[in-house]
Design an enzyme around this catalytic site. Structure first.
Site, mmCIF file in Angstrom:
data_model
loop_
_atom_site.group_PDB
_atom_site.id
_atom_site.type_symbol
_atom_site.label_atom_id
_atom_site.label_comp_id
_atom_site.label_asym_id
_atom_site.label_seq_id
_atom_site.Cartn_x
_atom_site.Cartn_y
_atom_site.Cartn_z
ATOM 1 N N CYS A 60 46.733 41.709 76.700
ATOM 2 C CA CYS A 60 46.712 42.733 77.744
ATOM 3 C C CYS A 60 48.005 42.642 78.541
ATOM 4 O O CYS A 60 48.449 41.542 78.880
ATOM 5 C CB CYS A 60 45.511 42.512 78.664
ATOM 6 S SG CYS A 60 45.367 43.729 79.987
ATOM 7 N N LEU A 61 48.577 43.804 78.849
ATOM 8 C CA LEU A 61 49.817 43.819 79.640
ATOM 9 C C LEU A 61 49.576 43.259 81.046
ATOM 10 O O LEU A 61 50.516 42.823 81.702
ATOM 11 C CB LEU A 61 50.376 45.248 79.723
ATOM 12 C CG LEU A 61 50.856 45.838 78.387
ATOM 13 C CD1 LEU A 61 51.212 47.316 78.563
ATOM 14 C CD2 LEU A 61 52.048 45.054 77.837
ATOM 15 N N GLN A 70 45.868 49.979 85.581
ATOM 16 C CA GLN A 70 46.895 48.925 85.492
ATOM 17 C C GLN A 70 48.154 49.246 86.290
ATOM 18 O O GLN A 70 48.943 48.354 86.582
ATOM 19 C CB GLN A 70 47.277 48.682 84.016
ATOM 20 C CG GLN A 70 46.149 48.071 83.204
ATOM 21 C CD GLN A 70 46.528 47.926 81.750
ATOM 22 O OE1 GLN A 70 46.438 48.878 80.993
ATOM 23 N NE2 GLN A 70 46.975 46.748 81.350
ATOM 24 N N GLY A 129 48.628 50.389 74.478
ATOM 25 C CA GLY A 129 47.785 51.220 75.342
ATOM 26 C C GLY A 129 48.052 50.889 76.797
ATOM 27 O O GLY A 129 48.609 49.825 77.102
ATOM 28 N N GLU A 135 40.776 49.794 76.934
ATOM 29 C CA GLU A 135 41.314 50.671 77.991
ATOM 30 C C GLU A 135 40.197 51.238 78.862
ATOM 31 O O GLU A 135 40.342 51.340 80.088
ATOM 32 C CB GLU A 135 42.125 51.820 77.387
ATOM 33 C CG GLU A 135 43.281 51.430 76.477
ATOM 34 C CD GLU A 135 44.215 50.393 77.059
ATOM 35 O OE1 GLU A 135 44.247 50.217 78.285
ATOM 36 O OE2 GLU A 135 44.912 49.735 76.268
ATOM 37 N N HIS A 183 39.241 48.823 81.458
ATOM 38 C CA HIS A 183 40.147 48.834 82.623
ATOM 39 C C HIS A 183 39.711 49.901 83.630
ATOM 40 O O HIS A 183 39.688 49.653 84.836
ATOM 41 C CB HIS A 183 41.588 49.132 82.199
ATOM 42 C CG HIS A 183 42.350 47.955 81.680
ATOM 43 N ND1 HIS A 183 42.530 46.800 82.416
ATOM 44 C CD2 HIS A 183 43.022 47.761 80.517
ATOM 45 C CE1 HIS A 183 43.277 45.947 81.715
ATOM 46 N NE2 HIS A 183 43.584 46.504 80.548
HETATM 47 O O1 GNR Z 1 49.403 46.126 74.118
HETATM 48 C C1 GNR Z 1 48.223 45.774 74.005
HETATM 49 N N1 GNR Z 1 47.804 45.154 72.878
HETATM 50 C C2 GNR Z 1 46.489 44.907 72.580
HETATM 51 C C3 GNR Z 1 46.220 44.037 71.532
HETATM 52 C C4 GNR Z 1 44.917 43.768 71.168
HETATM 53 C C5 GNR Z 1 43.877 44.348 71.837
HETATM 54 C C6 GNR Z 1 44.120 45.204 72.899
HETATM 55 C C7 GNR Z 1 45.419 45.493 73.265
HETATM 56 S S1 GNR Z 1 45.733 46.589 74.564
HETATM 57 C C8 GNR Z 1 47.275 45.993 75.126
HETATM 58 C C9 GNR Z 1 47.848 46.903 76.194
HETATM 59 C C10 GNR Z 1 46.950 46.844 77.411
HETATM 60 O O2 GNR Z 1 46.881 45.891 78.139
HETATM 61 N N2 GNR Z 1 46.188 47.856 77.633
HETATM 62 O O3 GNR Z 1 45.338 47.856 78.650
HETATM 63 NI NI NI Z 2 44.864 45.781 79.015
#
Ligand code: GNR
Ligand code: NI
Length: 167
Positions: free
Chosen positions: A91-92, A51, A46, A134, A137
């Site tokens: 989270c990325l 972001q 996601g 998401e 965020h």
């Molecule tokens: O890639 C993502 N993996 C994830 C794993 C467990 C719970 C939430 C996520 S979201 C994350 C991508 C991201 O940072 N989205 O904002």
């Molecule tokens: Ni995230």
């Protein structure tokens, strides 16, 4: 198409509250394309516009292994939620860090698609986790906000130190 730069915690811009998209148009669809390419490039499930430092209520998600089930959520609102689940989240914007977070097990949302059409979605399990992550965020929240102060301080220090080493 373009791969956009992903902001990294504790970047203050991740705290910006996103505004609803007023009209879904070509510029919205271009943003969706760029965010999708960025999410796939980063191997995420996601990505919220926050972001990539764009403060509009736009989310892309793809939970499939084949990376061919894109979901677009514009101006999402939760209309029902119940239950509880704990999932080890990542989270990325907080690379290579995972921690358990408690969220609703089931949610029902309203959102617009990339044509501006409203739709409803019922989600549970990981899809529900991802949508809540998401939507946080878009509200300027990051999953580490749910952890203890001690853990937050440790993560902050680690990422500030890491950012310095990249200068
Ligand atoms: O890639 C993502 N993996 C994830 C794993 C467990 C719970 C939430 C996520 S979201 C994350 C991508 C991201 O940072 N989205 O904002
Ligand atoms: Ni995230």
């Amino acid at each position: 198409m373009a791969i956009l730069e992903i902001l990294v915690y504790p970047d203050e811009r991740l705290r910006t509250v996103a505004k609803p998209v007023e009209t879904v148009d070509e510029s919205t669809r271009q943003l969706v394309k760029d965010m999708t390419e960025t999410m796939y490039d980063a191997n995420g499930i996601g990505l919220a516009a926050t972001q990539v430092n764009i403060h509009q209520q736009v989310i892309v998600m793809d939970l499939s292994d084949e990376r061919n089930e894109l979901r677009v959520l514009i101006n999402p609102t939760v209309i029902e939620q119940d239950g509880e689940q704990v999932y080890d989240e990542g989270c990325l914007s907080v690379p290579e860090y995972y921690a358990p977070v408690k969220r609703a097990e089931n949610i029902k949302i309203n959102a617009l698609d990339e044509q501006g059409e409203i739709y409803q979605l019922e989600a549970h399990g990981l899809l529900a986790v991802c949508i809540q992550h998401e939507m946080d965020h878009l509200a300027g929240k990051v999953f580490v906000d749910y952890l203890s102060r001690l853990k937050q301080d440790r993560i902050k220090k680690k990422f500030v130190k890491r950012a310095r080493s990249f200068d």
